[in-house]
Motif scaffolding. Structure first.
Motif, PDB file in Angstrom:
ATOM      1  N   ALA A 110     -38.532-120.873   6.490  1.00 58.53           N
ATOM      2  CA  ALA A 110     -39.236-119.878   5.691  1.00 58.53           C
ATOM      3  C   ALA A 110     -39.364-118.584   6.479  1.00 58.53           C
ATOM      4  O   ALA A 110     -39.476-118.602   7.713  1.00 58.53           O
ATOM      5  N   ASP A 111     -39.362-117.458   5.775  1.00 55.42           N
ATOM      6  CA  ASP A 111     -39.551-116.179   6.451  1.00 55.42           C
ATOM      7  C   ASP A 111     -41.002-116.026   6.899  1.00 55.42           C
ATOM      8  O   ASP A 111     -41.896-116.738   6.431  1.00 55.42           O
ATOM      9  N   GLU A 112     -41.242-115.104   7.809  1.00 56.22           N
ATOM     10  CA  GLU A 112     -42.579-114.980   8.399  1.00 56.22           C
ATOM     11  C   GLU A 112     -43.630-114.572   7.373  1.00 56.22           C
ATOM     12  O   GLU A 112     -44.773-115.029   7.437  1.00 56.22           O
ATOM     13  N   ARG A 113     -43.272-113.732   6.418  1.00 60.97           N
ATOM     14  CA  ARG A 113     -44.249-113.356   5.392  1.00 60.97           C
ATOM     15  C   ARG A 113     -44.724-114.580   4.622  1.00 60.97           C
ATOM     16  O   ARG A 113     -45.917-114.761   4.388  1.00 60.97           O
ATOM     17  N   THR A 114     -43.795-115.444   4.244  1.00 60.99           N
ATOM     18  CA  THR A 114     -44.152-116.655   3.501  1.00 60.99           C
ATOM     19  C   THR A 114     -45.058-117.554   4.333  1.00 60.99           C
ATOM     20  O   THR A 114     -46.056-118.077   3.835  1.00 60.99           O
ATOM     21  N   LEU A 115     -44.724-117.737   5.602  1.00 61.49           N
ATOM     22  CA  LEU A 115     -45.559-118.567   6.466  1.00 61.49           C
ATOM     23  C   LEU A 115     -46.968-117.995   6.582  1.00 61.49           C
ATOM     24  O   LEU A 115     -47.963-118.720   6.463  1.00 61.49           O
ATOM     25  N   ARG A 116     -47.049-116.696   6.781  1.00 57.51           N
ATOM     26  CA  ARG A 116     -48.354-116.087   7.030  1.00 57.51           C
ATOM     27  C   ARG A 116     -49.189-115.912   5.760  1.00 57.51           C
ATOM     28  O   ARG A 116     -50.414-115.907   5.827  1.00 57.51           O
ATOM     29  N   GLU A 117     -48.561-115.763   4.623  1.00 55.08           N
ATOM     30  CA  GLU A 117     -49.316-115.565   3.383  1.00 55.08           C
ATOM     31  C   GLU A 117     -49.630-116.868   2.658  1.00 55.08           C
ATOM     32  O   GLU A 117     -50.640-116.952   1.954  1.00 55.08           O
ATOM     33  N   ILE A 118     -48.790-117.883   2.831  1.00 57.16           N
ATOM     34  CA  ILE A 118     -48.956-119.121   2.062  1.00 57.16           C
ATOM     35  C   ILE A 118     -49.308-120.314   2.948  1.00 57.16           C
ATOM     36  O   ILE A 118     -50.296-121.013   2.694  1.00 57.16           O
ATOM     37  N   TYR A 119     -48.557-120.561   3.988  1.00 56.62           N
ATOM     38  CA  TYR A 119     -48.664-121.825   4.719  1.00 56.62           C
ATOM     39  C   TYR A 119     -49.571-121.791   5.950  1.00 56.62           C
ATOM     40  O   TYR A 119     -50.010-122.836   6.418  1.00 56.62           O
ATOM     41  N   PHE A 120     -49.882-120.600   6.460  1.00 58.68           N
ATOM     42  CA  PHE A 120     -50.779-120.484   7.615  1.00 58.68           C
ATOM     43  C   PHE A 120     -52.251-120.257   7.265  1.00 58.68           C
ATOM     44  O   PHE A 120     -53.125-120.686   8.022  1.00 58.68           O
ATOM     45  N   PRO A 121     -52.579-119.541   6.192  1.00 58.27           N
ATOM     46  CA  PRO A 121     -53.973-119.104   6.010  1.00 58.27           C
ATOM     47  C   PRO A 121     -55.029-120.196   5.987  1.00 58.27           C
ATOM     48  O   PRO A 121     -56.149-119.971   6.466  1.00 58.27           O
ATOM     49  N   ALA A 122     -54.735-121.370   5.440  1.00 59.16           N
ATOM     50  CA  ALA A 122     -55.745-122.439   5.423  1.00 59.16           C
ATOM     51  C   ALA A 122     -56.106-122.857   6.846  1.00 59.16           C
ATOM     52  O   ALA A 122     -57.269-123.146   7.147  1.00 59.16           O
ATOM     53  N   PHE A 123     -55.110-122.875   7.726  1.00 60.15           N
ATOM     54  CA  PHE A 123     -55.369-123.174   9.136  1.00 60.15           C
ATOM     55  C   PHE A 123     -56.139-122.026   9.792  1.00 60.15           C
ATOM     56  O   PHE A 123     -57.105-122.248  10.528  1.00 60.15           O
TER      57      PHE A 123
END
Length: 507
Positions: A110-123
């Protein structure tokens, strides 16, 4: 797992997220923390906050939502609840672990925007608002690099950007290269390698391939958390399992989502109801895999309805995944005699579990056939669902009401009856979209990946972000949830102020 100590099974994350209630999930966390103190358990291996990228993920029942904000808020509340009792948590699975298929080797690309906007924020939210004592890294690779040996993930993002202070542990068997892991920021390997990887660390230090300061740092992090627990251990903490059973029922009731109601609910105490389906006596209330709880008791809906005008027909068998002609006939006969027919249905254990993904979004054919047959003879048919993730509902237009119970814990039967009969007003909201069919999901064409590569081609358009952008019809949208309350607005009046003109008066 089935030989573990007897305990209390609270509602799964798929259910608790539907409450949208921080205080409720914190209260649940406090109860779990008390249980852990009693049992001398220092760290709870949860919460799991991975985003529900697809309805097919076999572990979706353990995750909160398709929405990063909701997942983060629920997670932080849970962590704060548990850790208020001086028991640690281990937020997992960091990161981008959104499928069970080839989870030990697959690369989530996944691109960094996707990781940071979708998959990282809960952590990120959980770290900044709750500081979990530990973080558990995932099995998978992220853009080609295993999470367990990814310095950008475990050190640059987690510690330097977000300020994480605890230790990082591996998921069970997630270590690929122990020396690289220590260098990246992986502190604790689980389970133990029996000394094999320890010897590799010693050799790497002696040969100059690994800085001894990094080993000391990992040891210090682990011991800091260990002593934090030991210095605040309270094994004398009482554990009232009966009280927690009732708490579990209260939580489950507040998490139930009324998806549809054409005036049939709440049920009347004076009218005869037929409870149909094996889940009415043997409810599905938890997921399969490492999260399995050895419950000290369960309460079914039929047990909870004792004293009410309720009859019962089995309707289908879970073990055989079938509904014989005799079962259908018995259910139809019961439905004909009753004022209301309540069918308890959903997904059996075999349909969703840790370790594998679902291949479709359907309920068992035998259950769909049962619902159709019952609805044909009784226009007042209600469906209660026990499932950890969305299902297709080919019968939705033929039933009067649908109550989504998710996996509501060991007291789900008690909670269900309270909601059905109006003792509790349903107030849950869907933490995920229910698409009309599986192929509507944005990851449908490439979910699971090819070989060991899972490309997140939908980018940030996960869940409702996609359906909204596409202006696509869904079965039930994110946030949907009805109640028994009716609302009316009347005699609305507006006063002009600050010279702002009022709109024309409506007829």
């Amino acid at each position: 797992m089935n030989d573990s100590i007897k305990a209390v099974c609270m509602p799964a994350a798929s259910a608790t997220a539907a409450s949208f209630d921080r205080d409720l999930i914190r209260k649940m966390g406090e109860a779990i923390g008390d249980s852990c103190q009693h049992e001398k358990l220092s760290v709870v291996l949860g919460p799991a906050v991975n985003i529900k990228r697809s309805p097919l993920c076999g572990r979706n029942f353990e995750y909160f939502s398709e929405d990063p904000y909701l997942a983060g808020e629920m997670s932080a509340a849970y962590i704060n609840g548990v850790q208020s009792r001086n028991v640690g948590t281990s937020i997992k699975h960091f990161a981008a672990n959104n499928q069970e298929h080839r989870r030990m080797s697959s690369s989530s690309n996944a691109d960094e925007r996707t990781l940071r906007e979708i998959y990282f924020p809960a952590f990120e939210t959980s770290v900044k608002k709750a500081q979990p004592w530990t973080v558990m890294c995932s099995y998978n690779r992220i853009n080609g690099v295993y999470a367990s040996e990814n310095p950008w993930l475990l050190t640059d993002v987690l510690r330097k950007e977000w300020g994480f202070e605890g230790y990082v542990m591996s998921d069970w068997g997630a270590v690929s290269n122990r020396v690289a892991g220590v260098a990246a920021g992986l502190d604790l390997e689980m389970p133990s390698s029996g000394g094999i990887n320890d010897a590799r660390i010693v050799e790497a230090v002696r040969s100059g391939k690994l800085d001894e300061k990094l080993v000391d740092q990992a040891v210090e992090r682990i011991l800091t958390i260990n002593f934090r627990y030991l210095e605040n251990a309270k094994p004398e903490t009482p554990w009232d399992m009966e009280a927690q059973h009732l708490l579990s029922a209260d939580i489950a009731a507040d998490c139930m989502v009324l998806l549809k109601n054409e005036g049939i609910l709440p049920l009347s105490q004076d009218e005869e109801a037929a409870f149909i389906g094996e889940f009415a006596v043997k409810p599905r209330f938890q997921g399969g895999g490492s999260s399995h709880i050895n419950c000290f008791k369960t309460t079914s809906a039929l047990e909870a309805a004792e004293g009410k005008k309720v009859t019962y027909a089995r309707g289908y068998g879970v073990a055989e995944d079938a509904a014989t002609d005799e079962m259908i006939a018995e259910a139809v006969a019961a439905a004909k005699k009753a004022k209301v027919a309540v069918v308890f249905a959903g997904l059996p254990d075999a349909y969703e579990s840790e370790g594998y993904d679902r291949s479709h979004m359907r309920m068992p054919d035998c259950q769909n056939r049962l619902i159709e047959a019952v609805a044909e003879v009784n226009p007042n048919t209600v469906v209660v669902l026990h499932n950890g993730s969305p299902v297709e509902m080919p019968w939705i237009g033929k039933v009067k009401a649908v109550l989504e119970g998710y996996l509501g814990g060991q007291a789900v039967g008690l909670a269900t009856v309270r909601v059905l009969y109006g003792e509790v007003n349903p107030s849950g909201h869907l933490p995920e979209t229910f698409p009309v069919k599986l192929s509507d999901n944005p990851s449908y064409l490439f979910y699971g990946g090819e070989g060991n590569e899972a490309d997140y081609r939908e980018g940030v358009f996960v869940g409702y972000r996609y359906y909204d952008k596409k202006e696509m019809d869904v079965l039930f949208p994110f946030g949907h949830g009805l109640s028994y309350t009716t609302f009316a607005y009347s005699n609305l009046r507006l006063n002009a102020s600050n010279g702002i003109p009022l709109p024309p008066r409506l007829p």
